[in-house]
Design a protein around this motif. Structure first.
Motif, mmCIF file in Angstrom:
data_model
loop_
_atom_site.group_PDB
_atom_site.id
_atom_site.type_symbol
_atom_site.label_atom_id
_atom_site.label_comp_id
_atom_site.label_asym_id
_atom_site.label_seq_id
_atom_site.Cartn_x
_atom_site.Cartn_y
_atom_site.Cartn_z
ATOM 1 N N UNK A 210 -8.599 18.529 -0.838
ATOM 2 C CA UNK A 210 -9.915 18.425 -1.462
ATOM 3 C C UNK A 210 -10.363 19.799 -1.956
ATOM 4 N N UNK B 51 0.355 8.084 2.027
ATOM 5 C CA UNK B 51 -0.552 9.169 1.659
ATOM 6 C C UNK B 51 -0.046 10.527 2.110
ATOM 7 N N UNK C 248 -4.618 15.631 3.220
ATOM 8 C CA UNK C 248 -5.900 15.734 2.528
ATOM 9 C C UNK C 248 -5.866 16.968 1.637
ATOM 10 N N UNK D 155 -12.039 5.408 -0.493
ATOM 11 C CA UNK D 155 -11.107 4.314 -0.803
ATOM 12 C C UNK D 155 -9.858 4.391 0.065
ATOM 13 N N UNK D 156 -9.373 5.596 0.276
ATOM 14 C CA UNK D 156 -8.169 5.767 1.098
ATOM 15 C C UNK D 156 -8.443 5.381 2.551
ATOM 16 N N UNK E 194 -11.461 9.621 -1.214
ATOM 17 C CA UNK E 194 -11.245 9.644 0.242
ATOM 18 C C UNK E 194 -11.773 8.350 0.875
ATOM 19 N N UNK F 280 -8.421 1.659 2.689
ATOM 20 C CA UNK F 280 -7.061 1.156 2.529
ATOM 21 C C UNK F 280 -6.279 1.321 3.839
ATOM 22 N N UNK G 4 0.832 -1.205 0.000
ATOM 23 C CA UNK G 4 0.000 0.000 0.000
ATOM 24 C C UNK G 4 0.861 1.247 0.000
#
Lengths: 371, 371
Positions: free
Chosen positions: A9, A4, A7, B47-48, B45, B51, A1
């Motif tokens: 958006x 990340x 955020x 899906x994240x 978001x 995960x 995986x």
């Protein structure tokens, strides 16, 4: 995986059926440091939320609080607590949320009596009375503002009919609370539920409800345990009441947000707020008609908070929505259920209900449809 | 009713059983502008979040998602979806949350077999095996970390026993997920649920759960409809899956917060996080012992995330908590159920698990108890 990053958006202009846009003050309130759910200062916040909810519901009902879930959870709380196996419920079905009430009620063992009407139409008192006369029920359930069709069923006067036939009146106010007149006490509504993310302009995650004395008595007289722990109102009312008996941990930050959103409603004043929603809806309808679009619901039963527009012949409705989102950052919604592909749904709720948003949407739609 | 001013809440040092303190990055993420729940960027978001949840649960289970309610809602989802009327469930009861599982399971018509043990003790594999041999069950439910007692029941090895006797293993991980080792796939746990506000240090409002292949098959083979709409996993998995079929409106801002909280867990790394929780717990235990306090749970079964302390003779436990809150801004919790008035509960979870908080608490407690 993968790993990340922060955020990231976009800021959308939200003109769908909810969530509506959230004022910066509410976002800021939500970012307050979290506190314990039994902290005396949080208990004060809980009391304030209840007090402010009574204001927007226009009620004095002690049992008025936000369920710790979305509007669907509040809807289910209103079914789970008031239905016992074998109880009859008469449900007005003129859209998706009427259907959903039937589904939920049957899961709790209710004998469901459907009163069907084409999607987009509204119920009138006479047909409700006829149905109850033919077959009485413990509960009469109506959807005040159908989010799937944009039609408004007037509920003023319905309680008298329900009570005459020994039924409690349950009203879905998901797309009406805080946007159009709704008077729980004056209209004598027994049970009502809503959500946080539409006309209240709080993020989704809480489901306000209110229960009047008649319904509360029915709740306390149940013969069987509520077959749902999380939504058991006899426990939830002790958690939100003086005793603050532990039941679950209230979503702290969401309650901060709801308190602030409700405070802004109070600041504006309900009457002003209703007027703003109606005026902006009128402006939207004129703007859409000016570019050749037709409203799905006749003016008489048309909701000001959610406008449903008939898609013109030959238009690829999904492509239009995609372009609105990608080129103009504007969200509107498709139809669903039997209106899928036939309509768009345009919300003007709470903080989204502003003239500048109407102008942006109408000009963007005009440009897209011209091509 | 009065008119309200801005929210004005204190910043507490949260050392109770949850909520734990929330890192500033998570509070900031929650204040992002809200977007539509079917916006392609929100689907990303979602899906994240899934995960990242698989990372903290250490699983590859496709059906891994946050329930749109608190940990109690996730708990109920795990009961409602896997119990049909008449199904047997064996529940290990060594604290309040075992009791609650019994209550919930009985509401769904389960035949509940209790395996009782004094509060504060842990179950061992042998007694579980004996109970299942005497009377098989469809589900074996155990609480990994009992929030009411601070005792840890090791669940590694329990799945083998459950499966040998034809049962699914359901584990309450409310006070363990993200704080102490929990390996869903390696330990072959079929169903597990948790909350957002403890070791993950996100505000309360979401209930992560994960369901393995064996349990998912059982879900799809149900003979009866799940008697709960809001928590019906067969609908929720379609909402969170590829199809994104409408079921309810996900709490957008809470999911922003959870994504960020999980990202911080990933940044730290699970192994480092477990180590930090253990080291800080050791430090707290030593600090408390140094000022003459005794731990309620023997070292062997003592949770590092939540320490339960026996209240010394003659101490007014409520007064101590009140002084901690009012004079030092520190929250710890009382005991409840049969431990009411007998213990304090001190959480060191997620962002709250820091040496400076331990030092503050121990010195404040020393000063208060000295008087």
């Amino acid at each position: 995986m993968g790993s990340y990053s922060d955020l990231n958006t976009p800021e959308r202009i939200l003109l769908g059926p909810g969530p509506s846009m959230v004022p910066p003050q509410v976002l800021r309130a939500m970012a307050h440091p979290v506190m314990g759910h039994l902290d005396p200062q949080f208990l004060t916040v809980m009391n304030e939320v209840q007090d402010l909810l009574r204001y927007v519901f226009q009620t004095k009902n002690p049992l008025t609080l936000p369920i710790s879930g979305t509007g669907s959870a509040a809807m289910e709380a209103c079914i789970a607590n008031f239905i016992e196996p074998g109880d009859r419920i008469l449900i007005g079905v003129n859209g998706y949320f009427g259907e959903r009430l039937c589904d939920m009620a049957s899961r709790y063992g209710a004998v469901v009596q459907r009163l069907d009407k084409p999607w987009g139409e509204a119920f009138d008192p006479q047909e409700i009375e006829d149905a109850l006369r033919k077959q009485p029920a413990k509960i009469l359930a109506l959807v005040h503002a159908e989010t799937s069709t944009g039609a408004l069923t007037p509920v003023d006067g319905m309680a008298e009919i329900a009570h005459k036939h020994g039924a409690l009146l349950l009203v879905d106010c998901v797309t009406s609370l805080g946007g159009i007149p709704l008077k729980i006490d004056e209209w004598d509504i027994d049970i009502a539920y809503s959500c946080s993310q539409k006309c209240l302009s709080c993020p989704p995650g809480l489901g306000p409800l209110t229960v009047g004395a008649r319904a509360r008595e029915a709740l306390h007289k149940r013969k069987t345990k509520v077959p749902n722990f999380y939504l058991d109102l006899s426990m939830i009312e002790r958690y939100w009441g003086e005793e603050h008996a532990y039941h679950h941990t209230a979503p702290i930050s969401m309650n901060f947000a709801l308190r602030e959103a409700l405070r802004l409603v109070q600041d504006e004043g309900l009457e002003n707020r209703y007027k703003r929603h109606q005026q902006n809806a009128n402006s939207l309808w004129k703007g859409l008609e000016d570019i050749g679009l037709k409203m799905f619901v006749p003016l008489q039963h048309r909701l000001p908070t959610l406008t449903v527009v008939t898609i013109p012949e030959g238009v690829d409705e999904a492509d239009v929505r995609k372009r609105l989102l990608n080129e103009y950052n504007i969200e509107i919604a498709s139809g669903f259920g039997m209106l899928k592909g036939k309509v768009w749904r345009i919300g003007l709720m709470g903080y989204s209900s502003r003239q500048e948003n109407i102008d942006l949407l109408v000009s963007a739609l005009a440009r897209i449809l011209a091509k």
